[in-house]
Design a protein around this motif. Structure first.
Motif, PDB file in Angstrom:
ATOM      1  N   THR A 227       0.874  -1.175   0.000  1.00  0.00           N
ATOM      2  CA  THR A 227       0.000   0.000   0.000  1.00  0.00           C
ATOM      3  C   THR A 227       0.908   1.221   0.000  1.00  0.00           C
ATOM      4  OG1 THR A 227      -1.768  -1.147   1.176  1.00  0.00           O
ATOM      5  CG2 THR A 227      -1.811   1.248   1.218  1.00  0.00           C
ATOM      6  N   LEU A 228       0.920   1.963  -1.095  1.00  0.00           N
ATOM      7  CA  LEU A 228       1.876   3.043  -1.315  1.00  0.00           C
ATOM      8  C   LEU A 228       1.159   4.387  -1.342  1.00  0.00           C
ATOM      9  CD1 LEU A 228       3.712   1.282  -4.279  1.00  0.00           C
ATOM     10  CD2 LEU A 228       4.432   1.268  -1.880  1.00  0.00           C
ATOM     11  N   SER A 229       1.686   5.365  -0.654  1.00  0.00           N
ATOM     12  CA  SER A 229       1.133   6.725  -0.666  1.00  0.00           C
ATOM     13  C   SER A 229       1.674   7.458  -1.884  1.00  0.00           C
ATOM     14  CB  SER A 229       1.495   7.482   0.611  1.00  0.00           C
ATOM     15  OG  SER A 229       0.882   6.875   1.736  1.00  0.00           O
ATOM     16  N   ILE A 230       0.762   7.868  -2.783  1.00  0.00           N
ATOM     17  CA  ILE A 230       1.207   8.476  -4.037  1.00  0.00           C
ATOM     18  C   ILE A 230       0.883   9.970  -4.119  1.00  0.00           C
ATOM     19  CG2 ILE A 230       1.108   6.311  -5.304  1.00  0.00           C
ATOM     20  CD1 ILE A 230      -1.587   7.173  -6.420  1.00  0.00           C
ATOM     21  N   GLY A 231       0.124  10.524  -3.157  1.00  0.00           N
ATOM     22  CA  GLY A 231      -0.162  11.955  -3.199  1.00  0.00           C
ATOM     23  C   GLY A 231      -1.241  12.345  -2.213  1.00  0.00           C
ATOM     24  N   THR A 241     -12.928  11.920  -8.604  1.00  0.00           N
ATOM     25  CA  THR A 241     -12.737  10.502  -8.880  1.00  0.00           C
ATOM     26  C   THR A 241     -11.306  10.229  -9.341  1.00  0.00           C
ATOM     27  OG1 THR A 241     -15.049  10.312  -9.538  1.00  0.00           O
ATOM     28  CG2 THR A 241     -13.579   8.530 -10.178  1.00  0.00           C
ATOM     29  N   ILE A 242     -10.635   9.325  -8.608  1.00  0.00           N
ATOM     30  CA  ILE A 242      -9.312   8.829  -8.971  1.00  0.00           C
ATOM     31  C   ILE A 242      -9.469   7.343  -9.268  1.00  0.00           C
ATOM     32  CG2 ILE A 242      -6.893   8.633  -8.289  1.00  0.00           C
ATOM     33  CD1 ILE A 242      -7.862  11.500  -8.372  1.00  0.00           C
ATOM     34  N   SER A 243      -8.868   6.869 -10.358  1.00  0.00           N
ATOM     35  CA  SER A 243      -8.998   5.462 -10.738  1.00  0.00           C
ATOM     36  C   SER A 243      -7.648   4.919 -11.176  1.00  0.00           C
ATOM     37  CB  SER A 243     -10.027   5.292 -11.855  1.00  0.00           C
ATOM     38  OG  SER A 243      -9.621   5.991 -13.020  1.00  0.00           O
ATOM     39  N   PHE A 249      -5.544  -0.955  -7.117  1.00  0.00           N
ATOM     40  CA  PHE A 249      -6.640  -0.312  -6.396  1.00  0.00           C
ATOM     41  C   PHE A 249      -6.155   1.004  -5.795  1.00  0.00           C
ATOM     42  CE2 PHE A 249      -6.881  -4.895  -6.210  1.00  0.00           C
ATOM     43  CZ  PHE A 249      -8.151  -5.144  -6.726  1.00  0.00           C
ATOM     44  N   VAL A 250      -7.086   1.965  -5.692  1.00  0.00           N
ATOM     45  CA  VAL A 250      -6.798   3.225  -5.012  1.00  0.00           C
ATOM     46  C   VAL A 250      -7.725   3.357  -3.804  1.00  0.00           C
ATOM     47  CG1 VAL A 250      -5.884   4.463  -7.011  1.00  0.00           C
ATOM     48  CG2 VAL A 250      -8.356   4.427  -6.595  1.00  0.00           C
ATOM     49  N   GLY A 251      -7.285   4.118  -2.810  1.00  0.00           N
ATOM     50  CA  GLY A 251      -8.111   4.320  -1.629  1.00  0.00           C
ATOM     51  C   GLY A 251      -7.298   4.880  -0.492  1.00  0.00           C
ATOM     52  N   ASN A 252      -7.854   4.758   0.699  1.00  0.00           N
ATOM     53  CA  ASN A 252      -7.154   5.119   1.935  1.00  0.00           C
ATOM     54  C   ASN A 252      -7.952   4.596   3.113  1.00  0.00           C
ATOM     55  OD1 ASN A 252      -9.268   6.946   2.448  1.00  0.00           O
ATOM     56  ND2 ASN A 252      -8.149   8.657   1.581  1.00  0.00           N
ATOM     57  N   ASN A 264     -10.778  17.064  -0.953  1.00  0.00           N
ATOM     58  CA  ASN A 264      -9.584  17.888  -0.811  1.00  0.00           C
ATOM     59  C   ASN A 264      -8.879  17.603   0.518  1.00  0.00           C
ATOM     60  OD1 ASN A 264      -8.198  20.048  -2.327  1.00  0.00           O
ATOM     61  ND2 ASN A 264      -8.464  21.202  -0.429  1.00  0.00           N
ATOM     62  N   GLY A 265      -7.570  17.372   0.456  1.00  0.00           N
ATOM     63  CA  GLY A 265      -6.785  17.107   1.655  1.00  0.00           C
ATOM     64  C   GLY A 265      -6.645  15.639   2.003  1.00  0.00           C
ATOM     65  N   GLN A 266      -7.346  14.751   1.311  1.00  0.00           N
ATOM     66  CA  GLN A 266      -7.238  13.326   1.598  1.00  0.00           C
ATOM     67  C   GLN A 266      -6.006  12.722   0.943  1.00  0.00           C
ATOM     68  OE1 GLN A 266     -11.071  11.500   0.510  1.00  0.00           O
ATOM     69  NE2 GLN A 266     -11.272  10.924   2.647  1.00  0.00           N
ATOM     70  N   ALA A 267      -5.367  11.768   1.669  1.00  0.00           N
ATOM     71  CA  ALA A 267      -4.235  11.039   1.114  1.00  0.00           C
ATOM     72  C   ALA A 267      -4.737  10.029   0.085  1.00  0.00           C
ATOM     73  CB  ALA A 267      -3.469  10.325   2.219  1.00  0.00           C
TER      74      ALA A 267
END
Length: 385
Positions: A227-231, A241-243, A249-252, A264-267
């Motif tokens: 699970t990698l933090s990309i931004g 929407t990010i895909s 998979f994307v998420g947090n 806005n402001g979410q990792a």
């Protein structure tokens, strides 16, 4: 003096109406309920049940009312009525009422606007796609015409009650004019009065992000779920929407899917499985300690663009440091005088554990008459060094 003929009667729903020269005043034009013709019909008026009542009177003559306030007017010039029916002495349900006198016209009660609002308001574009629409709703009585204008210079002819969908709300800009607003003004009129009401609609519809991306991750273990933090999402004022590509998979916060809305402001995190070790030794020196890395590219998409994330598996260790336990000063058979077969027998070294290399490597020997046994398997010849 002129003579005017009134046709008075009831409709199929047992509602009273009156027709004057082809103009019907009744349930559909003011909720008329009763008609009163005092004396020799020197006047006739209608009294509305509740809001929307329509009265008939002479211009320039004494108003003939229905109750003990007849002939009285308020400070705005509107006729006065009591709320009871005690002074009604007659009800006309059919036939003609004839009177002579001045000019007859329809008197409209003052316009009343009960409500004027927009929904949704604010328009927060909650579905992940920018939205520029809302619906205006309004309700009024006693009006004969209505219009809506906007602060953008728009003009709409509308009914005196109803709704209208707006599809061109302005564009917001996060950090600058968010939420952006547009005002609307409703005007309802009749020949005697006019009323106005206003409402303002706010919109958040900026999903043009401005965050940076981490685009490379290296030295990762093979065949491992990461699970990698990309931004961190920035520059938007609505869910965006990010895909990513299939199999990633994307998420947090433990919630992941192929496409997900972020605020806005979410990792933003990418969940992906690294490739296995690269087993190719192409380009690797014979005495090298490490082999080749193994990389894959994962595409992450966002409104208006995409970014490629490189995921690199570390290079495997390919050089083994052998720690032999010597086995010297021994013959194949100590008591060789007791051996009846060929005394040219092999002897075996102590067991050696290969615990440095991370991928399978070929074993070679520098003696042509030597063999190896792997994991206590069959003794076998190998290539020479």
């Amino acid at each position: 003096m002129p003579t005017v003929t009134f046709s008075v009667g009831r409709n199929a729903d047992n509602e009273n109406f009156i027709n004057i020269g082809g103009f019907t005043v009744g349930p559909n034009n003011g909720n008329v309920s009763w008609f009163y013709g005092p004396g020799s019909y020197n006047g006739i008026s209608s009294y509305g049940n509740g809001p929307g009542g329509t009265a008939l009177r002479f211009s320039g003559s004494t108003f003939v009312g229905l109750d003990d306030n007849q002939g009285q007017y308020d400070e705005d010039g509107n006729p006065q009525f009591d709320s009871d029916y005690n002074d009604l002495t007659a009800t006309i349900t059919s036939g003609n009422a004839i009177f002579t006198g001045g000019q007859l016209y329809v008197y409209y009660d003052p316009v009343t606007i009960y409500s004027f609002f927009a929904s949704p308001n604010p328009q927060n574009s909650s579905g992940g796609t920018p939205s520029y629409s809302t619906t205006l709703y309004w309700s009024s009585v006693n009006g004969t015409s209505a219009s809506i204008t906007s602060s953008a210079g728009e003009y709409y002819n509308v009914g005196t009650s109803g709704n209208k969908t707006i599809n061109n709300l302005p564009q917001s800009t996060a950090g600058s004019n968010s939420p952006v607003s547009r005002s609307y003004n409703l005007t309802v009129s009749n020949p005697n009065s006019s009323k106005s009401s206003g409402t303002s609609v706010s919109a958040r519809n900026d999903n043009t992000l401005s965050n940076g991306w981490t685009t490379s991750f290296t030295n990762l273990n093979p065949s491992t779920l990461y699970t990698l933090s990309i931004g961190t999402l920035s520059g938007v004022d609505m869910p965006t929407t990010i895909s990513t590509t299939a199999g990633n998979f994307v998420g947090n916060g433990g919630s992941f899917s192929g496409a997900k809305n972020f605020t806005n402001g979410q990792a933003i995190q990418l969940r992906t499985t690294t490739l296995p070790f690269n087993t190719s030794m192409s380009g690797v020196a014979s005495n090298a300690t490490y082999g080749n890395t193994n990389s894959k590219t994962v595409t992450v998409s966002y409104p208006g663009g995409s970014v490629d994330i490189t995921i690199t598996t570390k290079a495997p260790v390919v050089k083994e440091t052998f720690n032999y336990a010597d086995n010297v000063g021994k013959f194949p058979y100590e008591d060789i005088d007791l051996v009846s077969n060929n005394p040219l027998e092999f002897t075996a070294s102590a067991q050696i554990t290969a615990d440095d290399i991370e991928i399978a490597q070929e074993v070679k020997l520098d003696k042509p008459d030597a063999q190896v046994s792997i994991n206590n398997g069959t003794w076998q010849n190998v290539r020479a060094i």
